[in-house]
Design a protein around this motif. Structure first.
Motif, PDB file in Angstrom:
ATOM      1  N   UNK A  88       0.829  -1.210   0.000  1.00 37.46           N
ATOM      2  CA  UNK A  88       0.000   0.000   0.000  1.00 37.46           C
ATOM      3  C   UNK A  88       0.864   1.261   0.000  1.00 37.46           C
ATOM      4  N   UNK A  89       1.878   1.296   0.855  1.00 30.71           N
ATOM      5  CA  UNK A  89       2.695   2.501   0.969  1.00 30.71           C
ATOM      6  C   UNK A  89       3.505   2.733  -0.296  1.00 30.71           C
ATOM      7  N   UNK A  90       3.947   1.654  -0.963  1.00 33.66           N
ATOM      8  CA  UNK A  90       4.668   1.790  -2.232  1.00 33.66           C
ATOM      9  C   UNK A  90       3.802   2.477  -3.280  1.00 33.66           C
ATOM     10  N   UNK A  91       2.574   2.001  -3.423  1.00 33.79           N
ATOM     11  CA  UNK A  91       1.688   2.526  -4.470  1.00 33.79           C
ATOM     12  C   UNK A  91       1.364   3.995  -4.225  1.00 33.79           C
ATOM     13  N   UNK A  92       1.050   4.353  -2.979  1.00 28.10           N
ATOM     14  CA  UNK A  92       0.681   5.743  -2.686  1.00 28.10           C
ATOM     15  C   UNK A  92       1.891   6.670  -2.798  1.00 28.10           C
ATOM     16  N   UNK A  93       3.045   6.228  -2.274  1.00 25.09           N
ATOM     17  CA  UNK A  93       4.245   7.076  -2.315  1.00 25.09           C
ATOM     18  C   UNK A  93       4.731   7.317  -3.731  1.00 25.09           C
ATOM     19  N   UNK A 249      -2.503  17.646  -1.084  1.00 26.90           N
ATOM     20  CA  UNK A 249      -2.808  17.502   0.338  1.00 26.90           C
ATOM     21  C   UNK A 249      -3.625  16.245   0.612  1.00 26.90           C
ATOM     22  N   UNK A 250      -4.515  15.910  -0.303  1.00 24.60           N
ATOM     23  CA  UNK A 250      -5.307  14.686  -0.134  1.00 24.60           C
ATOM     24  C   UNK A 250      -4.405  13.454  -0.166  1.00 24.60           C
ATOM     25  N   UNK A 251      -3.441  13.438  -1.083  1.00 26.39           N
ATOM     26  CA  UNK A 251      -2.505  12.316  -1.169  1.00 26.39           C
ATOM     27  C   UNK A 251      -1.617  12.238   0.073  1.00 26.39           C
ATOM     28  N   UNK A 252      -1.179  13.383   0.550  1.00 32.32           N
ATOM     29  CA  UNK A 252      -0.381  13.409   1.782  1.00 32.32           C
ATOM     30  C   UNK A 252      -1.203  12.868   2.951  1.00 32.32           C
ATOM     31  N   UNK A 253      -2.472  13.212   2.985  1.00 28.94           N
ATOM     32  CA  UNK A 253      -3.354  12.731   4.050  1.00 28.94           C
ATOM     33  C   UNK A 253      -3.512  11.208   3.973  1.00 28.94           C
ATOM     34  N   UNK A 254      -3.673  10.679   2.759  1.00 31.32           N
ATOM     35  CA  UNK A 254      -3.753   9.221   2.604  1.00 31.32           C
ATOM     36  C   UNK A 254      -2.456   8.564   3.082  1.00 31.32           C
ATOM     37  N   UNK A 255      -1.317   9.139   2.678  1.00 29.43           N
ATOM     38  CA  UNK A 255      -0.020   8.600   3.077  1.00 29.43           C
ATOM     39  C   UNK A 255       0.121   8.616   4.598  1.00 29.43           C
ATOM     40  N   UNK A 256      -0.236   9.739   5.211  1.00 26.53           N
ATOM     41  CA  UNK A 256      -0.141   9.865   6.670  1.00 26.53           C
ATOM     42  C   UNK A 256      -1.082   8.882   7.372  1.00 26.53           C
ATOM     43  N   UNK A 271      -8.424   2.626   3.658  1.00 30.81           N
ATOM     44  CA  UNK A 271      -7.916   3.900   3.140  1.00 30.81           C
ATOM     45  C   UNK A 271      -7.375   3.736   1.729  1.00 30.81           C
ATOM     46  N   UNK A 272      -6.722   2.607   1.485  1.00 27.61           N
ATOM     47  CA  UNK A 272      -6.149   2.364   0.158  1.00 27.61           C
ATOM     48  C   UNK A 272      -7.240   2.247  -0.902  1.00 27.61           C
ATOM     49  N   UNK A 273      -8.313   1.564  -0.579  1.00 30.90           N
ATOM     50  CA  UNK A 273      -9.419   1.448  -1.539  1.00 30.90           C
ATOM     51  C   UNK A 273     -10.047   2.814  -1.820  1.00 30.90           C
ATOM     52  N   UNK A 274     -10.154   3.625  -0.776  1.00 28.76           N
ATOM     53  CA  UNK A 274     -10.652   4.990  -0.956  1.00 28.76           C
ATOM     54  C   UNK A 274      -9.687   5.783  -1.834  1.00 28.76           C
ATOM     55  N   UNK A 275      -8.383   5.603  -1.600  1.00 29.57           N
ATOM     56  CA  UNK A 275      -7.363   6.269  -2.409  1.00 29.57           C
ATOM     57  C   UNK A 275      -7.487   5.881  -3.880  1.00 29.57           C
ATOM     58  N   UNK A 276      -7.719   4.586  -4.165  1.00 29.69           N
ATOM     59  CA  UNK A 276      -7.848   4.138  -5.557  1.00 29.69           C
ATOM     60  C   UNK A 276      -9.009   4.845  -6.244  1.00 29.69           C
ATOM     61  N   UNK A 277     -10.079   5.075  -5.498  1.00 26.61           N
ATOM     62  CA  UNK A 277     -11.212   5.805  -6.066  1.00 26.61           C
ATOM     63  C   UNK A 277     -10.853   7.236  -6.403  1.00 26.61           C
ATOM     64  N   UNK A 282      -9.367  11.428 -10.504  1.00 24.77           N
ATOM     65  CA  UNK A 282      -8.456  12.486 -10.981  1.00 24.77           C
ATOM     66  C   UNK A 282      -7.322  11.860 -11.786  1.00 24.77           C
ATOM     67  N   UNK A 283      -7.701  11.032 -12.754  1.00 24.23           N
ATOM     68  CA  UNK A 283      -6.741  10.272 -13.542  1.00 24.23           C
ATOM     69  C   UNK A 283      -5.780  11.169 -14.317  1.00 24.23           C
ATOM     70  N   UNK A 284      -6.209  12.342 -14.710  1.00 18.59           N
ATOM     71  CA  UNK A 284      -5.350  13.239 -15.500  1.00 18.59           C
ATOM     72  C   UNK A 284      -4.128  13.708 -14.704  1.00 18.59           C
ATOM     73  N   UNK A 285      -4.188  13.614 -13.376  1.00 22.67           N
ATOM     74  CA  UNK A 285      -3.064  14.035 -12.534  1.00 22.67           C
ATOM     75  C   UNK A 285      -2.299  12.834 -11.975  1.00 22.67           C
TER      76      UNK A 285
END
Length: 418
Positions: A88-93, A249-256, A271-277, A282-285
Motif C-alpha cells: 500500500x505505501x509503495x503505491x501511494x508514495x 494535500x489529499x494524497x499526503x493525508x492518505x499517506x499519513x 484507506x487504500x481502496x478509498x485512495x484508488x477511487x 483524478x486520472x489526469x493528474x
C-alpha cells in the motif's frame, strides 16, 4: 527443544532460497541462451518471486507430511501485515502528487548547493530521503528515493559501477536512517514498546549516530564518483501538468493515514481502496500506479514471512549464545540472510537482557540491512524499481553485497565507536 522434520525442512528450503537469490542473474543468462523456454527461466530469475516460490514448496511439504489442515493452520498463524503495508505505501508514495512535490523540494535544495553536475542531487537524495524514512516509514522513503534516482540519474546513462555504489548506499542509509524515531524502522518497532524506547531515547542513543553515518555515506559516494557526477546532468523530468494543491494535500493525508494505522490492515486497506477511487477520479493528474511492482514486493515479503517462521529454532539459539559485544556483529551478519526485524523480535521474547545487549542487537540488525535484498523489508521495493536499469535488467546479489560493504563499515564505526 529438538527441531521437527518440518523445522529442518524449513531451514533447508530457506538456505536454498538464499542461494537462489544470489544466483538470480544466472537464470536470466539461461533464458537468453534457451529462448524456447525463456518464460520459466525469467520467472525463476525474478528476485521478488524467489521466496514466494520456496514458501510454496514449504507449504506443500507440510501438507504432504502433516496434512492439509496443518499446512493451512501454519499459514493462518503467520502475520502478513507488513507485506500488505509495504504494498500500500509503495503505491501511494509513487503517485505523481507525492513524487512531484518531493522532486521539487530536492531540486530546489540541490540548486542551493554549490556543487557541479549531479553531485548536489545525489548527495541530497541519499541523505534527506533516507532520514525522511524516520517519519514516513522506511518503505515509503525507499520508494521515493528509488523512483527519483531512476528518473533523474539511472535513466541518464551512468556507469554500472556507479549504479551499484548508489544502490548499496541507498539500501544501507534507508536501513539506518529510519532509527531517529521508534516507529518507522521495523527492527526498532518490534522492541520499542516492550523496552520503552521512546523518541528522546532513540534520538539520544541511536538516531544522531545513524544520521551522521547517513551523511558520511552519501558524501563518500558523491566524492568517490565526483568526476563522473560532475560531467553528468540530471535527466530532465518529463513535462507534466501541475497537480493542484488540494489533491496533493489529499494524497499526503492518505499517506499519513496509512502510516498512522500501519499495524491495522483493516484500516489502511480501507484507506487504500478509498485512495484508488480518488486516483481514478483524478486520472489526469496520475501516472501509472505501480500495482504490479508493489504486488511482487508483497509476494516476496510474504514468502519471507512463511519461510522465516521455521527459523526460530536455530536463530534464537545462535543469538542468545552471544555476549553483548559479539551480538552486534552476529546480528549484522545474520541480517544478511534473514529479515532484520525477525532478529530483534526474537530478542524481545527473552527476559532479563542487559541494556548493552539490547542496543547491540538493534543497531547490529539495522547496520546489516543493506547487504542483501532480504536483509530489510524495504529493499525489495527499491530493487523492483531500479533493477530495469541494470545489465540484463537484474541486480547481482554479489554486486549489491560488495557495494554495501563500505557504507556498512561506516555504520559500524558510528554505532560502535561513538
Amino acid at each position: 527443544m529438538s527441531p521437527s522434520t518440518i523445522d529442518i525442512a524449513g531451514a533447508i528450503l530457506f538456505a536454498i532460497a538464499i542461494l537462489h537469490t544470489f544466483s538470480a542473474k544466472a537464470f536470466e543468462r539461461v533464458a537468453q541462451r534457451f529462448p524456447a523456454h525463456a518464460g520459466i527461466w525469467h520467472l525463476l530469475g525474478e528476485v521478488e518471486v524467489v521466496f514466494g516460490f520456496w514458501a510454496l514448496v514449504l507449504v506443500m511439504f507440510i501438507g504432504a507430511t502433516a496434512g492439509r489442515g496443518d499446512a493451512i493452520a501454519y499459514l493462518d498463524s503467520r502475520n502478513f501485515t507488513e507485506p500488505l503495508f509495504v504494498f500500500v505505501i509503495m503505491v501511494i508514495a509513487a503517485t505523481r502528487p507525492i513524487l512531484q512535490t518531493t522532486k521539487a523540494a530536492v531540486g530546489l535544495a540541490a540548486r542551493a548547493l554549490p556543487l557541479p553536475g549531479s553531485m548536489a542531487f545525489v548527495l541530497l537524495v541519499l541523505t534527506v530521503v533516507p532520514l525522511l524514512g524516520s517519519f514516513i516509514t522506511e518503505p515509503a522513503a525507499m520508494t521515493l528515493g528509488a523512483l527519483i534516482l531512476a528518473e533523474r540519474l539511472y535513466a541518464g546513462g551512468i556507469s554500472e559501477r556507479l549504479k551499484y555504489a548508489i544502490l548499496g548506499v541507498l539500501f544501507v542509509n534507508v536501513s539506518i536512517g529510519g532509527t531517529l524515531t521508534p516507529y518507522a524502522a521495523p527492527p526498532v518497532l518490534m522492541v520499542a514498546a516492550k523496552w520503552q524506547w521512546d523518541l528522546p531515547f532513540m534520538l539520544a542513543h541511536i538516531g544522531w549516530k545513524a544520521a551522521l553515518a547517513v551523511l558520511v555515506n552519501a558524501l563518500g559516494v558523491t566524492l568517490l564518483f565526483a568526476r563522473e557526477l560532475k560531467a553528468h546532468r540530471p535527466a530532465a523530468a518529463a513535462i507534466q501538468e501541475r497537480v493542484p494543491l488540494p489533491l496533493v494535500l489529499a494524497h499526503v493525508a492518505f499517506l499519513a493515514g496509512v502510516v498512522v494505522f500501519s499495524h491495522h490492515p483493516a484500516v489502511f486497506l480501507g484507506l487504500f481502496l478509498f485512495f484508488l477511487g480518488v486516483a481514478q477520479a483524478y486520472e489526469r493528474f496520475q501516472d501509472r500506479l505501480i500495482l504490479r511492482e508493489g504486488l511482487l514486493v508483497a509476494f516476496f515479503l510474504a514468502g519471507l514471512v512463511v519461510l522465516g517462521g521455521k527459523q526460530q529454532w536455530w536463530l534464537q539459539q545462535v543469538l542468545m549464545s552471544m555476549s553483548s559485544d559479539a551480538v552486534y556483529y552476529g546480528a549484522t551478519a545474520l541480517t544478511a540472510i534473514t529479515d532484520n526485524a525477525a532478529l530483534t523480535y526474537l530478542g524481545s521474547l527473552v527476559e532479563g537482557l542487559s541494556d548493552e545487549f539490547k542496543y547491540a542487537l538493534v543497531t547490529g540488525a539495522v547496520t546489516g540491512g543493506g547487504l542483501t535484498v532480504i536483509a530489510n523489508a524495504p529493499n525489495p521495493a527499491g530493487m523492483a524499481i531500479l533493477k530495469g536499469h541494470f545489465e540484463l535488467e537484474t541486480v547481482s546479489a554479489l554486486g549489491l553485497f560488495l557495494a554495501a560493504l563500505a557504507p556498512t563499515a561506516v555504520a559500524i564505526a558510528a554505532f560502535r565507536l561513538l
